[in-house]
Design an enzyme around this catalytic site. Structure first.
Site, PDB file in Angstrom:
ATOM      1  N   MET A  56     -42.642   5.226  -9.471  1.00 35.57           N
ATOM      2  CA  MET A  56     -43.068   3.930 -10.030  1.00 35.57           C
ATOM      3  C   MET A  56     -41.893   2.956  -9.964  1.00 35.57           C
ATOM      4  O   MET A  56     -40.759   3.340 -10.218  1.00 35.57           O
ATOM      5  CB  MET A  56     -43.482   4.128 -11.496  1.00 35.57           C
ATOM      6  CG  MET A  56     -43.803   2.816 -12.208  1.00 35.57           C
ATOM      7  SD  MET A  56     -44.285   3.055 -13.937  1.00 35.57           S
ATOM      8  CE  MET A  56     -42.671   3.174 -14.708  1.00 35.57           C
ATOM      9  N   ASP A  58     -41.741  -1.748 -10.276  1.00 35.97           N
ATOM     10  CA  ASP A  58     -42.046  -2.918 -11.129  1.00 35.97           C
ATOM     11  C   ASP A  58     -43.368  -2.856 -11.918  1.00 35.97           C
ATOM     12  O   ASP A  58     -44.387  -2.430 -11.379  1.00 35.97           O
ATOM     13  CB  ASP A  58     -42.184  -4.182 -10.270  1.00 35.97           C
ATOM     14  CG  ASP A  58     -41.113  -4.353  -9.242  1.00 35.97           C
ATOM     15  OD1 ASP A  58     -40.207  -3.519  -9.158  1.00 35.97           O
ATOM     16  OD2 ASP A  58     -41.192  -5.338  -8.495  1.00 35.97           O
ATOM     17  N   GLN A  74     -46.045  -0.859  -9.548  1.00 36.23           N
ATOM     18  CA  GLN A  74     -45.758  -0.457  -8.178  1.00 36.23           C
ATOM     19  C   GLN A  74     -45.726   1.067  -8.145  1.00 36.23           C
ATOM     20  O   GLN A  74     -44.976   1.706  -8.913  1.00 36.23           O
ATOM     21  CB  GLN A  74     -44.404  -1.032  -7.746  1.00 36.23           C
ATOM     22  CG  GLN A  74     -44.422  -2.534  -7.546  1.00 36.23           C
ATOM     23  CD  GLN A  74     -45.123  -2.888  -6.244  1.00 36.23           C
ATOM     24  OE1 GLN A  74     -44.553  -2.827  -5.176  1.00 36.23           O
ATOM     25  NE2 GLN A  74     -46.391  -3.268  -6.339  1.00 36.23           N
ATOM     26  N   TRP A  82     -39.610   5.731  -3.250  1.00 36.60           N
ATOM     27  CA  TRP A  82     -40.386   4.546  -2.879  1.00 36.60           C
ATOM     28  C   TRP A  82     -41.109   4.807  -1.543  1.00 36.60           C
ATOM     29  O   TRP A  82     -40.558   5.450  -0.644  1.00 36.60           O
ATOM     30  CB  TRP A  82     -39.442   3.352  -2.743  1.00 36.60           C
ATOM     31  CG  TRP A  82     -40.137   2.035  -2.585  1.00 36.60           C
ATOM     32  CD1 TRP A  82     -40.518   1.193  -3.599  1.00 36.60           C
ATOM     33  CD2 TRP A  82     -40.521   1.393  -1.368  1.00 36.60           C
ATOM     34  NE1 TRP A  82     -41.126   0.077  -3.075  1.00 36.60           N
ATOM     35  CE2 TRP A  82     -41.147   0.172  -1.714  1.00 36.60           C
ATOM     36  CE3 TRP A  82     -40.435   1.733  -0.015  1.00 36.60           C
ATOM     37  CZ2 TRP A  82     -41.652  -0.714  -0.752  1.00 36.60           C
ATOM     38  CZ3 TRP A  82     -40.944   0.855   0.937  1.00 36.60           C
ATOM     39  CH2 TRP A  82     -41.545  -0.350   0.557  1.00 36.60           C
ATOM     40  N   PHE A 114     -47.467  -5.173  -2.759  1.00 35.06           N
ATOM     41  CA  PHE A 114     -46.225  -5.389  -3.507  1.00 35.06           C
ATOM     42  C   PHE A 114     -46.543  -6.069  -4.851  1.00 35.06           C
ATOM     43  O   PHE A 114     -47.692  -6.294  -5.208  1.00 35.06           O
ATOM     44  CB  PHE A 114     -45.266  -6.238  -2.672  1.00 35.06           C
ATOM     45  CG  PHE A 114     -44.360  -5.430  -1.781  1.00 35.06           C
ATOM     46  CD1 PHE A 114     -44.694  -4.142  -1.382  1.00 35.06           C
ATOM     47  CD2 PHE A 114     -43.153  -5.962  -1.319  1.00 35.06           C
ATOM     48  CE1 PHE A 114     -43.842  -3.388  -0.557  1.00 35.06           C
ATOM     49  CE2 PHE A 114     -42.299  -5.234  -0.511  1.00 35.06           C
ATOM     50  CZ  PHE A 114     -42.642  -3.948  -0.127  1.00 35.06           C
ATOM     51  N   SER A 115     -45.487  -6.483  -5.553  1.00 38.55           N
ATOM     52  CA  SER A 115     -45.658  -6.980  -6.926  1.00 38.55           C
ATOM     53  C   SER A 115     -46.456  -8.275  -7.011  1.00 38.55           C
ATOM     54  O   SER A 115     -46.492  -9.071  -6.073  1.00 38.55           O
ATOM     55  CB  SER A 115     -44.289  -7.187  -7.565  1.00 38.55           C
ATOM     56  OG  SER A 115     -43.756  -5.926  -7.848  1.00 38.55           O
ATOM     57  N   GLU A 240     -36.141 -12.036  -6.833  1.00 43.29           N
ATOM     58  CA  GLU A 240     -37.410 -11.300  -6.888  1.00 43.29           C
ATOM     59  C   GLU A 240     -38.101 -11.567  -8.229  1.00 43.29           C
ATOM     60  O   GLU A 240     -37.483 -12.019  -9.190  1.00 43.29           O
ATOM     61  CB  GLU A 240     -37.155  -9.789  -6.751  1.00 43.29           C
ATOM     62  CG  GLU A 240     -36.485  -9.408  -5.435  1.00 43.29           C
ATOM     63  CD  GLU A 240     -36.342  -7.905  -5.216  1.00 43.29           C
ATOM     64  OE1 GLU A 240     -36.584  -7.461  -4.091  1.00 43.29           O
ATOM     65  OE2 GLU A 240     -35.979  -7.178  -6.149  1.00 43.29           O
TER      66      GLU A 240
HETATM   67  C1  FRU Z   1     -38.634  -5.549  -7.013  1.00 41.99           C
HETATM   68  C2  FRU Z   1     -39.364  -5.428  -5.693  1.00 41.99           C
HETATM   69  C3  FRU Z   1     -40.271  -6.613  -5.471  1.00 41.99           C
HETATM   70  C4  FRU Z   1     -41.300  -6.067  -4.525  1.00 41.99           C
HETATM   71  C5  FRU Z   1     -41.444  -4.642  -4.997  1.00 41.99           C
HETATM   72  C6  FRU Z   1     -41.731  -3.662  -3.920  1.00 41.99           C
HETATM   73  O1  FRU Z   1     -38.202  -4.340  -7.525  1.00 41.99           O
HETATM   74  O2  FRU Z   1     -38.419  -5.306  -4.647  1.00 41.99           O
HETATM   75  O3  FRU Z   1     -39.614  -7.766  -5.010  1.00 41.99           O
HETATM   76  O4  FRU Z   1     -42.508  -6.771  -4.578  1.00 41.99           O
HETATM   77  O5  FRU Z   1     -40.224  -4.300  -5.640  1.00 41.99           O
HETATM   78  O6  FRU Z   1     -42.043  -2.399  -4.431  1.00 41.99           O
END
Ligand code: FRU
Length: 533
Positions: A56, A58, A74, A82, A114-115, A240
């Site tokens: 996990m 964000d 995420q 990841w 993504f986020s 971000e």
């Molecule tokens: C921040 C980030 C975001 C992106 C996501 C990808 O931790 O890098 O910018 O959307 O994680 O998992």
């Protein structure tokens, strides 16, 4: 976990996992894996949110609807590192106890998910639901891995999806993406709010080294409004996870806009961190005269945090509640990209911070953002009796307590010169120090337990400038949950969050008076905390 809840949870995760496109395991071994997620594993947080299994990062899509707080996140449901991003999903009635739901969003032809954020489209401006049944609309970034490999810059676009059953199932919008990429690398993390003054949706979006604001009447068609920040704030890494919201300045009628921007790397104690700006927003532009760089949390492990979506009450009237308590509630990811993929857990990786209420204060002509655990946290406490004691000049006092690895430690003191050491019988310790000469608060996890998984995890003492504490007594509040520590000084004026991996629970706490004059520790409460699972 009660048996029925566990069966439901198992079924729900199985449905999600079974519909993953690339299944690696047979369903038998998946069942075994899920059965073994007992929330009692070594380092498993007992009162913080963590996923049952797998990776996990964000928090995403935080929204309250029909009595339920949603937390999306995420998620990579095949490994504890990841990978292709999905949106995991959990719900809660009190922001403390969570129920796991099936995966909400899967990678599709446009890329990984993504986020992003979720809004309640109560006026059905998108036409994706109806006035009687307003849709929840998710706005997120598509990350196209093939595009990334090609070496072009335009592989991140913005898409939307909607839910008509309070988040249980989601339909991607058929005309995605809704914002194309015109050659901007790191173009992501849309956070959308309703701008009541201009009666329009506003999206904050990052574009590498700056913020972009976009506007829309229907969440489907977007126009760029402005840019902010190329030469403002910290730029040690990529920008971000932005979030822009209005807050009242405590004790006044003044309202200001707060902009959160996470950066990685470039945080004050290394790796990832979240800075904020306080300024104004006129429906098009965010402006500020702030010159200092400000951080919401000085510890190494609070990243990518954003706040719950809220609608202004006049937008939905008295019959509906989108924001109980009218609080601005923040959750961050309790990790740091410098070592997040290497931490010593086996079944899952990482947890969220305790949900925190944000408040804005004006101190000597500057605005300071406080963050402090939400009130529902108090229900986890097992009450104990408060202690009070004096420590002679340069003396110390040691307190034994079995519960230190799942506890809240609170006290008040006027001293600005003391150290607090959490210890176990293996010689591992975490030391917190308040140092008035240097006007610093320090967090030392150098010999806190397992640290060798990454060189940057414990190679230095973390520092936080303490420049404006009250002369008289103030509160120190510490939450420890097996593999994390959160420190809130003076009700959230100064905050530090860090991960820790002691090989045995800490069982004693030593208070050391670092000054020559006696100090008093008042109202010391060491409260064991109930587990949430
Ligand atoms: C921040 C980030 C975001 C992106 C996501 C990808 O931790 O890098 O910018 O959307 O994680 O998992």
């Amino acid at each position: 976990m009660p048996r029925l809840k566990k069966m439901l949870f198992t079924a729900c995760i199985l449905i999600s996992l079974n519909s993953c496109k690339e299944k690696k395991d047979s369903s038998k071994s998946i069942t075994q894996e899920i059965e073994s997620a007992t929330y009692t594993e070594t380092y498993r947080p007992q009162f913080h949110f963590s996923p049952p299994r797998y990776w996990m990062n964000d928090p995403n899509g935080m929204v309250y609807h029909k009595g339920i707080y949603h937390l999306f996140y995420q998620f990579y449901p095949e490994d504890i590192k990841w990978g292709p991003m999905h949106w995991g999903h959990a719900i809660s009635k009190d922001l403390m106890h969570w129920e796991h739901k099936p995966i909400a969003l899967y990678p599709d032809k446009n890329g990984y998910i993504f986020s992003g954020s979720v809004v309640l489209d109560i006026g059905n401006t998108s036409g994706l639901g109806s006035i009687e049944d307003p849709p929840l609309v998710a706005i997120f970034t598509y990350h196209d891995p093939e595009g990334e490999k090609s070496g072009e810059k335009d592989f991140q676009t913005q898409g939307i999806a909607y839910s008509l059953d309070n988040g249980d199932t989601w339909t991607p919008y058929k005309e995605n993406p809704v914002i194309e990429n015109v050659g901007v690398k790191d173009f992501r993390d849309p956070k959308v709010f309703w701008d009541d003054h201009n009666q329009a949706w506003v999206m904050s979006l990052v574009a590498g080294d700056h913020l972009q604001l976009w506007g829309s009447n229907n969440l489907k068609s977007w126009t760029k409004l402005s840019e902010f920040g190329k030469k403002r704030g910290a730029h040690g890494g990529v920008w971000e996870c932005p979030d822009l919201f209005k807050l009242k300045v405590e004790g006044t009628d003044e309202e200001k806009w707060v902009l959160l921007i996470s950066i990685n790397p470039g945080a004050p104690n290394g790796g990832s961190g979240t800075q904020y700006f306080v300024g104004d927003f006129d429906g098009e532009r965010f402006t500020t005269d702030q010159t200092a760089v400000k951080w919401i949390d000085w510890g190494t492990d609070n990243y990518a945090g954003v706040t719950y979506h809220t609608l202004p009450q006049n937008y939905y009237g008295d019959t509906y509640d989108n924001n109980p308590g009218q609080d601005r509630i923040f959750i961050g990811w309790m990790s740091n990209w410098a070592y997040a993929q290497e931490t010593p857990t086996k079944m899952w990786r990482s947890a969220m911070t305790i949900p925190r209420k944000l408040s804005l204060y004006k101190e000597d002509d500057t605005y300071i953002l406080y963050s402090y655990p939400v009130a529902s946290f108090d229900s986890l406490r097992v009450e104990t009796t408060a202690k009070e004691f004096q420590i002679v000049g340069n003396g110390s006092e040691r307190i034994a307590s079995e519960n230190l690895n799942q506890a809240e430690i609170r006290f008040t003191t006027a001293s600005k010169d003391f150290a607090l050491t959490f210890m176990n019988d293996k010689g591992e310790e975490t030391v917190l120090t308040m140092n008035s000469d240097q006007r610093l608060f320090l967090l030392d996890r150098i010999v806190s337990g397992v640290t060798d998984f990454d060189e940057s995890f414990a190679n230095k003492i973390q520092q936080m400038p303490i420049t404006n504490l009250p002369e008289d007594a103030y509160e120190v509040r510490i939450l420890i949950d097996r593999s994390s520590i959160e420190v809130f000084i003076n009700k959230g004026q100064y905050v530090m969050t860090a991960q820790l991996f002691p090989t045995k629970p800490y069982t004693s706490l030593e208070f050391e008076n670092a000054s020559a004059i006696p100090i008093t520790i008042e109202n010391l409460n060491i409260n064991p905390l109930k587990r949430i699972w």
